[in-house]
Structure formats: C-alpha cells, structure tokens
Design a protein around this motif. Structure first.
Motif, short mmCIF file in Angstrom:
data_model
loop_
_atom_site.label_atom_id
_atom_site.label_comp_id
_atom_site.label_asym_id
_atom_site.label_seq_id
_atom_site.Cartn_x
_atom_site.Cartn_y
_atom_site.Cartn_z
N LEU A 14 -11.58 -4.64 -6.31
CA LEU A 14 -10.97 -5.55 -7.29
C LEU A 14 -10.83 -4.90 -8.66
O LEU A 14 -10.00 -5.31 -9.47
CB LEU A 14 -11.82 -6.82 -7.43
CG LEU A 14 -11.92 -7.73 -6.20
CD1 LEU A 14 -12.94 -8.83 -6.46
CD2 LEU A 14 -10.58 -8.31 -5.83
N VAL A 88 -2.32 -9.92 -0.50
CA VAL A 88 -3.16 -9.23 -1.47
C VAL A 88 -4.62 -9.27 -1.02
O VAL A 88 -5.35 -8.28 -1.16
CB VAL A 88 -3.01 -9.85 -2.87
CG1 VAL A 88 -3.96 -9.18 -3.86
CG2 VAL A 88 -1.57 -9.72 -3.36
N GLN A 91 -5.09 -6.63 1.38
CA GLN A 91 -5.04 -5.34 0.68
C GLN A 91 -6.42 -4.93 0.17
O GLN A 91 -6.79 -3.76 0.22
CB GLN A 91 -4.06 -5.48 -0.50
CG GLN A 91 -3.96 -4.30 -1.44
CD GLN A 91 -3.02 -4.64 -2.61
OE1 GLN A 91 -1.97 -5.25 -2.43
NE2 GLN A 91 -3.40 -4.25 -3.80
N VAL A 92 -7.20 -5.91 -0.31
CA VAL A 92 -8.55 -5.61 -0.81
C VAL A 92 -9.62 -6.00 0.20
O VAL A 92 -10.82 -5.92 -0.10
CB VAL A 92 -8.81 -6.31 -2.16
CG1 VAL A 92 -7.90 -5.74 -3.24
CG2 VAL A 92 -8.65 -7.82 -2.06
N LEU A 143 -3.34 -5.72 -8.86
CA LEU A 143 -3.29 -5.96 -7.42
C LEU A 143 -1.90 -6.35 -6.94
O LEU A 143 -1.49 -5.98 -5.84
CB LEU A 143 -4.29 -7.05 -7.04
CG LEU A 143 -5.77 -6.73 -7.26
CD1 LEU A 143 -6.64 -7.89 -6.80
CD2 LEU A 143 -6.17 -5.45 -6.53
#
Length: 227
Positions: A14, A88, A91-92, A143
C-alpha cells in the motif's frame, strides 16, 4: 497492536505504514468475522467510498481540463465502480489477508469481487483516518495510477453507444438476454446474448451480467463498425 507479517507486507504494498495498526486490521475484517469485541469493515467501507469519490472527481478534472460534465461523469464512474476497486485490491493482494468467517472462506470469499471491492474502500478509509486526506489521496493516485490516464478509453460505455447507434437509425433498443450461467456460486460465469434488429445475435461471457453485457455490446459494435 503489532501487525502480522502478512499485514506488514500489505502495508508495504500500500505504501503506508499505520500509526494505528488496528485500523488496517479492521479494514480487512469481513462482517462474517465480526463480534462484540471485533469490529468489521462496513463503516470504513462507507467512508472510503466517499474519500475515493472525492479523489477521483479531482483526478478526472485535472486530467482533462477541457472535458464537459457529460464526458467526466462516465470516466469518474469507471474509476470508482466496485469492479475497479476489486481490481486494485487484487493488485495489492488484499484477498490474501482478508479475515473471513468459515462460510465465506469455504465459498471462495477471498476471490469475490464484492468483498475485495469493499475491503479496498475500507483500506482507503483506514489510511484517511490514520494519516489524513493527503495520505489517502497519495495512496489512491499511486494505486489507481495508469487507470486515471487511460480512463477516457475505458469509460466508453458500449451499451450506451450501441443504443445511440440504434436510435439514430430508428431501431428498437438492443435487448440483452441471459442464455447461460455456469461455474460455482462464488465464481459464476454469465453468457449474455445481444439482439438488435437487422443484426446477427452476438454472445459474450464474463464474471458478472454487467461485464457480459458490456462485452457483448462492444463486440456487436465492433462488428457493425467493421461492416
């Protein structure tokens, strides 16, 4: 509170180290794990959705200073919708650290679009409460990154474009019919057929009805445009 190694890794992804680690823990706690002593992420989700909306509203304005409200609205919607938040979250890798009850765990909750999107919004709120608006804004823009830059192309609503094409030629609006559904309940696949007067029916399959309808409208538009 000391974060687990998995949540420390999420902090790194993050790009924000929490002064109050409990906020991050709450942000990844689904309601199926809530109790009298453990808060879930629903209230954070509510707040995070609003923080995201403000950041994205400013982002689309800054990205194209000549755009009209009619052009900005679909771009904004494309950036804040649940599917984008879930992308998103993937993605993280928020799914890897979600705290879920047994029923959600068994049904594949770590991969569910709604749960991932909600958790991403909750994480945004957690950062906002932990360090303020500027910190949350910086994380969101980092992000969302390339999504803001390509939003004009992504936000083109194929269903609207196809309907406008039909109306301009005096045709009835296109019809979207669900012709098949497959896969398990936690990861369904929908097949939608688009029917338009004078055109061969076209089908597309996706993980939600909305996505399938957009995909089939885009495919039908492309076929019409290519003759």
């Amino acid at each position: 509170m000391k974060l687990s190694a998995e949540l420390k890794a999420l902090e790194a992804r993050l790009g924000h180290e929490f002064s109050d680690p409990g906020l991050l823990v709450r942000a990844v706690t689904h309601s199926s794990m809530s109790s009298a002593t453990r808060d879930d992420n629903q209230r954070l989700e509510f707040l995070g959705d609003r923080v995201l909306g403000l950041v994205m509203a400013q982002a689309v304005l800054d990205h194209d200073r000549a755009a009209t409200e009619g052009q900005l609205a679909p771009r904004f919607n494309a950036l804040v919708r649940k599917e984008t938040c879930a992308d998103v979250a993937r993605q993280v890798d928020i799914g890897a650290v979600l705290k879920l009850g047994r029923s959600e765990m068994v049904s594949g909750g770590r991969r569910k679009q709604a749960l991932l999107g909600d958790a991403m919004e909750a994480v945004i709120a957690a950062v906002y409460l932990d360090a303020g608006f500027d910190a949350a804004k910086a994380m969101i823009l980092r992000l969302w990154g390339e999504r803001v830059r390509r939003v004009e192309a992504d936000a083109r609503d194929a269903k609207t474009a196809l309907q406008e094409w039909a109306q301009a030629r005096g045709l009835q609006p296109p019809r979207y019919v669900e012709v098949a559904r497959s896969g398990p309940d936690h990861a369904p696949q929908f097949t939608i057929e688009a029917q338009l007067d004078g055109q061969t029916p076209t089908q597309a399959t996706a993980g939600s009805k909305r996505q399938a309808e957009q995909a089939v409208a885009k495919a039908l538009l492309a076929r019409i445009e290519n003759g």
